[in-house]
Design an enzyme around this catalytic site. Structure first.
Site, PDB file in Angstrom:
ATOM      1  N   LYS A 188       0.648  -1.412   0.135  1.00 58.11           N
ATOM      2  CA  LYS A 188      -0.007   0.242   0.356  1.00 58.11           C
ATOM      3  C   LYS A 188       1.057   1.240   0.250  1.00 58.11           C
ATOM      4  O   LYS A 188       2.165   1.151   0.468  1.00 58.11           O
ATOM      5  CB  LYS A 188      -0.891  -0.076   1.768  1.00 58.11           C
ATOM      6  CG  LYS A 188      -0.159   0.201   2.499  1.00 58.11           C
ATOM      7  CD  LYS A 188      -0.521   1.455   3.209  1.00 58.11           C
ATOM      8  CE  LYS A 188      -1.098   2.858   2.627  1.00 58.11           C
ATOM      9  NZ  LYS A 188      -0.520   4.145   2.627  1.00 58.11           N
ATOM     10  N   THR A 199       5.688   6.084   2.722  1.00 58.27           N
ATOM     11  CA  THR A 199       4.327   5.658   3.623  1.00 58.27           C
ATOM     12  C   THR A 199       4.044   4.679   2.344  1.00 58.27           C
ATOM     13  O   THR A 199       3.265   4.592   1.722  1.00 58.27           O
ATOM     14  CB  THR A 199       3.276   6.673   3.373  1.00 58.27           C
ATOM     15  OG1 THR A 199       3.652   7.926   4.265  1.00 58.27           O
ATOM     16  CG2 THR A 199       2.262   5.739   4.087  1.00 58.27           C
ATOM     17  N   GLU A 280      -0.502  10.011  -5.624  1.00 62.06           N
ATOM     18  CA  GLU A 280      -1.753  11.641  -5.034  1.00 62.06           C
ATOM     19  C   GLU A 280      -2.225  11.772  -6.481  1.00 62.06           C
ATOM     20  O   GLU A 280      -1.547  13.276  -7.015  1.00 62.06           O
ATOM     21  CB  GLU A 280      -1.595  11.578  -3.995  1.00 62.06           C
ATOM     22  CG  GLU A 280      -1.473  10.510  -2.681  1.00 62.06           C
ATOM     23  CD  GLU A 280      -1.646  11.223  -1.469  1.00 62.06           C
ATOM     24  OE1 GLU A 280      -1.916  10.393  -0.274  1.00 62.06           O
ATOM     25  OE2 GLU A 280      -0.878  11.716  -1.479  1.00 62.06           O
ATOM     26  N   ASN A 403      -4.456  16.346  -0.131  1.00 66.33           N
ATOM     27  CA  ASN A 403      -3.037  16.675   0.840  1.00 66.33           C
ATOM     28  C   ASN A 403      -3.523  18.175   0.927  1.00 66.33           C
ATOM     29  O   ASN A 403      -2.719  18.272   2.513  1.00 66.33           O
ATOM     30  CB  ASN A 403      -2.127  16.691  -0.114  1.00 66.33           C
ATOM     31  CG  ASN A 403      -1.720  15.438   0.182  1.00 66.33           C
ATOM     32  OD1 ASN A 403      -1.466  14.429   0.883  1.00 66.33           O
ATOM     33  ND2 ASN A 403      -1.468  15.076  -1.394  1.00 66.33           N
ATOM     34  N   SER A 408      -3.078  13.551   7.500  1.00 65.83           N
ATOM     35  CA  SER A 408      -1.974  11.838   7.177  1.00 65.83           C
ATOM     36  C   SER A 408      -0.971  12.050   8.608  1.00 65.83           C
ATOM     37  O   SER A 408      -0.692  12.780   8.895  1.00 65.83           O
ATOM     38  CB  SER A 408      -1.832  11.835   6.439  1.00 65.83           C
ATOM     39  OG  SER A 408      -0.484  12.878   6.284  1.00 65.83           O
TER      40      SER A 408
END
Lengths: 408, 408
Positions: A188, A199, A280, A403, A408
């Site tokens: 992921k 991440t 993203e 974002n 996050s």
């Protein structure tokens, strides 16, 4: 969490068909750590004798589960092992409370799954700085162990997603000493992605046997040219973890086997590229090929400078063959470059050479090329034989949308 | 050029009233290098005896005018001098043709303005990789020299704008040995801004006298804590140039004067911050204050990691007090940090300390603070006495709009 209403246009058509890997069983559950109406915990249980290797974020502010995993790697591999991962909360920058949560979870998994606590590896991904409600995870452990199945790997891939728009999996099969060995991985990650792991959580399983110390060395080596060559936004997470488990169920030891190494690298590169494809807001998948540098390390510096440049990334988003920004990025990278020895191509189109635009260059050709979804930017420095390839995506309004809202 | 239809919300209310600097005259003209309906060339002519100092981009792919200026700095200051700047075309990555253009322009300026060619400094800003139509500039030199005026500095500031939404100027006056000395500067720049000078052109003039070698040393020193502490997008231009000219018309030598140094630094910092305030798409002006690092250099590394992080910058755009992303940026910077000794404040609000959120922290307070247009993010590493301050802006849809369309 940002409302992800559509799948990345760069996603593979479907999740691959992953084979059973003997010696590994999976389960997932909805613990309500943060998200509602979806699974958010996965458990993998590994048979006794499984060799486990790992690589992690190099962040100086790494999360408690990362520190715990790092301390456990390299231990005795005789007992069974377990991997427990939650999404929704990263358990990062949570002080002593974070360490307590890891201790509570690993103790409970050890008890319920009958695994030595020193062989329980955890990871958490999601919001930073909020206490992990570990009791919600612990409360689901009976359900998880009861549901363990050797065919539930795709559900596990879905349980660890955060802003991902698709679950990520990859597979390879290879013959070792006349026996078929299988490698299956899930991962992921879509933002806060940069070399040194970002991440990103990745779990790769094989039924080959492998010496544990050699497996660790192999994983570290292959990470350099796979996961450490992708970048979405140059940001590095506090939680990135990659674990590789070799169960030995196939009855063959693959230690040192070149075919196995090639197959493992293919799986790692496939998942790494899927992470970029889920970058993203990404609308373009970009391969930056650097050759002719003074060394491989210098080639990587140039490649990352190009791949991380906001001006290059926005030009790609705008389908603008703006090679001047590529020149700019090379110039600022800090690695050696000579303006007059440089050549730049977009796909097969030679754009610039000898310090200026190529005499045969037609802007219309390059502009047409930039409309594609899969792009190659090739740079030859003309200085030596150093080379590196970096994979990245464009920088779009979608990135800002995700974002500027998502905590996050 | 992107259609700039509005002025940055962070712009000063008006262009400052700049005094006449004895010994300098300005003119500007519309040469049609690329833009229509606006001026795009400025000429400044400096009286004989003016000391000239400069700092430039460190890019390995710097433009021809930069290389020419660097070669000329430090030469004899007895003769008159001239500065000629065009916007619309950067004359960068234009091979040998670029050098010819510089030679043509500097020869023509020398002839028309009666200045030694070795004292003609040029700069070009705008699109990279296209030949500079230098003949259009040369054709305007008679008009320019005929129009020279000691009050035309604001028009000069307008002529060098590219994607800038407002012209930039700053002023200071200081007493040296009982005489008033004036410092006036102009600048341009709004994207491709990062330390080591970025796409920024700055020209500062003073009527103080100053030893030329000492002036160069002073300028280089002050650049480290002013222009090299701002960042919009981490990208570094091929053309950045800062020239400082001391004409001596005030009849006083300011060499080594501490008051003059402070006044000069104030002018440099003012222009540097105006560049950030005109950052492409910027809606927030952010000061990142780092203290408690092992050294000033390490503090700067942390400050730049925070200021350049796309995830921090988008959180600011979203008015989200997402201190987890600040932790992430510190962790990835490569400089020393200890999670449990770190403290983070937004303005006066202590957000995190001792490895976790502060017990007094109320998210609502920080969320209200983030709605301001001028923000301070303060980080104390708790390790030593190193400190640095960095200025930056947020990352918004406006940046994407400007850069996915504009060919720079």
């Amino acid at each position: 969490m940002a409302k992800i209403t559509h799948v990345s246009p760069l996603a593979p058509e479907h999740f691959p068909s992953l084979p059973v890997i003997g010696g590994v069983r999976f389960a997932s559950a909805a613990a309500g750590v943060r998200y509602q109406g979806r699974t958010d915990v996965m458990l993998a249980v590994l048979d006794p004798g499984t060799a486990v290797a790992g690589v992690f974020t190099k962040s100086a502010t790494r999360a408690a589960p990362v520190l715990d995993c790092q301390a456990k790697l390299g231990g005795d591999s005789a007992g069974a092992a377990a991997i427990l991962v939650n999404s929704g909360n990263a358990n990062a920058f949570t002080g002593h409370y974070g360490q307590s949560s890891v201790a509570e979870i690993t103790a409970a998994v050890a008890r319920v799954a009958d695994v030595p606590q020193g062989r329980v590896f955890t990871a958490s991904t999601g919001v930073i700085g909020e206490p992990l409600p570990h009791e919600r995870i612990v409360a689901k452990l009976d359900e998880l162990t009861g549901a363990l199945s050797d065919t539930a790997i795709e559900d596990a891939a879905r349980a660890i997603m955060t802003t991902d728009t698709f679950p990520k999996g990859a597979v390879a099969e290879v013959e070792v000493d006349g026996k078929t060995v299988r490698i299956a991985g899930i991962g992921k990650g879509s933002g806060m992605i940069a070399p040194d792991m970002a991440t990103m959580l990745v779990y790769i399983f094989t039924d080959a046997g492998y010496d544990q110390a050699a497996l660790q060395a192999l994983l570290s080596k292959l990470t350099e040219t796979t996961f450490n060559c992708i970048t979405v936004d140059s940001d590095t997470s506090t939680s990135d973890s990659l674990l590789l488990a070799a169960t030995g169920a196939a009855g063959v030891d693959a230690t040192g086997d070149a075919g196995f190494e090639a197959a493992l690298k293919a799986v790692m590169l496939d998942i790494a590229q899927q992470v970029v494809r889920d970058g993203e807001g990404a609308t373009k998948f970009v391969e930056v090929r650097v050759t002719g540098a003074l060394s491989d390390a210098e080639a990587k510096v140039h490649g990352l400078a190009i791949a991380n440049s906001p001006l290059v990334k926005t030009a790609i988003a705008g389908e603008d063959p703006n090679w001047g920004r590529v020149v700019m990025a090379i110039g600022k990278s800090g690695a050696a470059a000579d303006r007059d020895k440089l050549s730049i191509s977009f796909g097969d189109i030679l754009v610039a050479e000898k310090g200026w635009v190529s005499p045969d260059y037609k802007e219309a050709d390059a502009a047409a090329y930039m409309k594609g979804q899969e792009l190659v930017i090739a740079v030859d420095l003309g200085l030596g034989s150093g080379a590196a390839t970096i994979w990245t995506c464009d920088l779009t309004h979608g990135y800002i949308e995700i974002n500027a809202d998502y905590r996050s």
